[in-house]
Design a protein around this motif. Structure first.
Motif, mmCIF file in Angstrom:
data_model
loop_
_atom_site.group_PDB
_atom_site.id
_atom_site.type_symbol
_atom_site.label_atom_id
_atom_site.label_comp_id
_atom_site.label_asym_id
_atom_site.label_seq_id
_atom_site.Cartn_x
_atom_site.Cartn_y
_atom_site.Cartn_z
ATOM 1 N N GLN A 158 0.807 -1.211 0.000
ATOM 2 C CA GLN A 158 0.000 0.000 0.000
ATOM 3 C C GLN A 158 0.844 1.267 0.000
ATOM 4 O O GLN A 158 0.478 2.260 -0.597
ATOM 5 N N THR A 159 1.969 1.234 0.683
ATOM 6 C CA THR A 159 2.750 2.459 0.798
ATOM 7 C C THR A 159 3.788 2.640 -0.302
ATOM 8 O O THR A 159 4.187 3.762 -0.574
ATOM 9 N N TYR A 160 4.202 1.547 -0.946
ATOM 10 C CA TYR A 160 5.251 1.681 -1.952
ATOM 11 C C TYR A 160 4.825 1.173 -3.325
ATOM 12 O O TYR A 160 4.958 1.875 -4.320
ATOM 13 N N LEU A 161 4.338 -0.050 -3.390
ATOM 14 C CA LEU A 161 4.084 -0.653 -4.694
ATOM 15 C C LEU A 161 2.882 -0.051 -5.414
ATOM 16 O O LEU A 161 2.922 0.139 -6.631
ATOM 17 N N VAL A 162 1.804 0.235 -4.699
ATOM 18 C CA VAL A 162 0.612 0.794 -5.354
ATOM 19 C C VAL A 162 0.914 2.164 -5.977
ATOM 20 O O VAL A 162 0.569 2.390 -7.145
ATOM 21 N N PRO A 163 1.549 3.099 -5.274
ATOM 22 C CA PRO A 163 1.877 4.371 -5.946
ATOM 23 C C PRO A 163 2.809 4.199 -7.149
ATOM 24 O O PRO A 163 2.629 4.877 -8.169
ATOM 25 N N GLN A 164 3.773 3.282 -7.058
ATOM 26 C CA GLN A 164 4.651 3.028 -8.205
ATOM 27 C C GLN A 164 3.855 2.483 -9.389
ATOM 28 O O GLN A 164 4.085 2.863 -10.532
ATOM 29 N N PHE A 165 2.917 1.585 -9.105
ATOM 30 C CA PHE A 165 2.073 1.022 -10.149
ATOM 31 C C PHE A 165 1.211 2.115 -10.789
ATOM 32 O O PHE A 165 1.089 2.182 -12.017
ATOM 33 N N LEU A 166 0.621 2.955 -9.946
ATOM 34 C CA LEU A 166 -0.237 4.017 -10.476
ATOM 35 C C LEU A 166 0.554 5.007 -11.326
ATOM 36 O O LEU A 166 0.058 5.467 -12.366
ATOM 37 N N ARG A 167 1.754 5.334 -10.918
ATOM 38 C CA ARG A 167 2.562 6.316 -11.663
ATOM 39 C C ARG A 167 3.148 5.719 -12.940
ATOM 40 O O ARG A 167 3.070 6.318 -14.009
ATOM 41 N N ASN A 168 3.759 4.541 -12.840
ATOM 42 C CA ASN A 168 4.539 4.008 -13.957
ATOM 43 C C ASN A 168 3.734 3.155 -14.929
ATOM 44 O O ASN A 168 4.014 3.163 -16.119
ATOM 45 N N VAL A 169 2.767 2.408 -14.444
ATOM 46 C CA VAL A 169 2.011 1.517 -15.320
ATOM 47 C C VAL A 169 0.712 2.170 -15.778
ATOM 48 O O VAL A 169 0.384 2.160 -16.958
ATOM 49 N N GLN A 170 -0.019 2.743 -14.817
ATOM 50 C CA GLN A 170 -1.293 3.363 -15.155
ATOM 51 C C GLN A 170 -1.145 4.806 -15.643
ATOM 52 O O GLN A 170 -2.109 5.401 -16.090
ATOM 53 N N HIS A 171 0.033 5.367 -15.519
ATOM 54 C CA HIS A 171 0.368 6.713 -15.996
ATOM 55 C C HIS A 171 -0.515 7.808 -15.391
ATOM 56 O O HIS A 171 -0.933 8.737 -16.077
ATOM 57 N N HIS A 172 -0.796 7.681 -14.087
ATOM 58 C CA HIS A 172 -1.497 8.744 -13.373
ATOM 59 C C HIS A 172 -0.501 9.845 -13.041
ATOM 60 O O HIS A 172 0.690 9.609 -12.886
ATOM 61 N N SER A 173 -1.005 11.051 -12.909
ATOM 62 C CA SER A 173 -0.146 12.146 -12.486
ATOM 63 C C SER A 173 0.142 11.998 -10.995
ATOM 64 O O SER A 173 -0.487 11.200 -10.294
ATOM 65 N N ALA A 174 1.070 12.804 -10.501
ATOM 66 C CA ALA A 174 1.378 12.770 -9.075
ATOM 67 C C ALA A 174 0.155 13.187 -8.260
ATOM 68 O O ALA A 174 -0.135 12.601 -7.214
ATOM 69 N N LEU A 175 -0.586 14.169 -8.747
ATOM 70 C CA LEU A 175 -1.798 14.619 -8.052
ATOM 71 C C LEU A 175 -2.857 13.516 -8.044
ATOM 72 O O LEU A 175 -3.485 13.246 -7.017
ATOM 73 N N GLY A 176 -3.042 12.849 -9.175
ATOM 74 C CA GLY A 176 -4.019 11.762 -9.258
ATOM 75 C C GLY A 176 -3.650 10.600 -8.351
ATOM 76 O O GLY A 176 -4.514 10.017 -7.683
ATOM 77 N N THR A 177 -2.374 10.275 -8.313
ATOM 78 C CA THR A 177 -1.908 9.215 -7.422
ATOM 79 C C THR A 177 -2.133 9.601 -5.967
ATOM 80 O O THR A 177 -2.582 8.785 -5.159
ATOM 81 N N GLY A 178 -1.854 10.850 -5.638
ATOM 82 C CA GLY A 178 -2.081 11.324 -4.273
ATOM 83 C C GLY A 178 -3.542 11.274 -3.879
ATOM 84 O O GLY A 178 -3.881 10.900 -2.758
ATOM 85 N N LYS A 179 -4.433 11.642 -4.802
ATOM 86 C CA LYS A 179 -5.868 11.592 -4.524
ATOM 87 C C LYS A 179 -6.326 10.152 -4.281
ATOM 88 O O LYS A 179 -7.088 9.886 -3.340
ATOM 89 N N LEU A 180 -5.864 9.238 -5.118
ATOM 90 C CA LEU A 180 -6.233 7.832 -4.936
ATOM 91 C C LEU A 180 -5.697 7.277 -3.621
ATOM 92 O O LEU A 180 -6.387 6.541 -2.917
ATOM 93 N N GLN A 181 -4.486 7.644 -3.278
ATOM 94 C CA GLN A 181 -3.908 7.178 -2.020
ATOM 95 C C GLN A 181 -4.599 7.813 -0.821
ATOM 96 O O GLN A 181 -4.692 7.204 0.238
ATOM 97 N N THR A 182 -5.096 9.057 -0.979
ATOM 98 C CA THR A 182 -5.829 9.701 0.111
ATOM 99 C C THR A 182 -7.129 8.964 0.401
ATOM 100 O O THR A 182 -7.474 8.714 1.564
ATOM 101 N N VAL A 183 -7.851 8.586 -0.635
ATOM 102 C CA VAL A 183 -9.073 7.804 -0.446
ATOM 103 C C VAL A 183 -8.746 6.482 0.237
ATOM 104 O O VAL A 183 -9.439 6.044 1.156
ATOM 105 N N ASN A 184 -7.681 5.865 -0.188
ATOM 106 C CA ASN A 184 -7.236 4.606 0.406
ATOM 107 C C ASN A 184 -6.868 4.806 1.886
ATOM 108 O O ASN A 184 -7.208 3.981 2.740
#
Length: 126
Positions: free
Chosen positions: A86-112
């Motif tokens: 949750q703290t390392y792999l999911v943000p890496q996946f969202l940024r590098n594979v799903q190509h979310h922006s840093a803001l989008g990744t932060g929003k998704l992690q905030t909900v999580n």
């Protein structure tokens, strides 16, 4: 203690540098894996030998005879893997594979994180 340090340090270096150094194509990684492969069984043998003769062991392997301790240990390992994911792999996946922006990744992690906090608070009240 040297066998324990040899095993942990070797496996840590292999896991952290393996991908960068092309895993088993690098002779240093191969050497460290051989050290780790020898140090762990030698450590277990040494600790069992010390416990048999009444010396103080670094890790008391006899606790693994208790089924509840084994189940608890497995649970802690699985929980640790989930928290690490949750703290390392999911943000890496969202940024590098799903190509979310840093803001989008932060929003998704905030909900999580909010869902996790609510679950922790509700579990605490039980």
């Amino acid at each position: 203690m040297l066998l324990l340090v040899g095993w942990v340090a070797s496996i840590q270096i292999v896991l952290s540098r393996g991908e960068r150094d092309d895993w088993f194509a690098d002779p240093r990684i191969v050497t460290l894996m051989i050290i780790a492969g020898l140090a762990l069984p030698l450590f277990v043998w040494w600790e069992r030998r010390r416990a048999r003769f009444g010396d103080d062991a670094i890790i008391r392997l006899g606790v693994y005879a208790n089924r509840n301790f084994i189940i608890g240990s497995i649970y802690v390992v699985i929980l640790g893997m989930m928290l690490y994911g949750q703290t390392y792999l999911v943000p890496q996946f969202l940024r590098n594979v799903q190509h979310h922006s840093a803001l989008g990744t932060g929003k998704l992690q905030t909900v999580n994180a909010i869902a996790f906090a609510v679950a922790c608070l509700s579990a605490r009240s039980l």
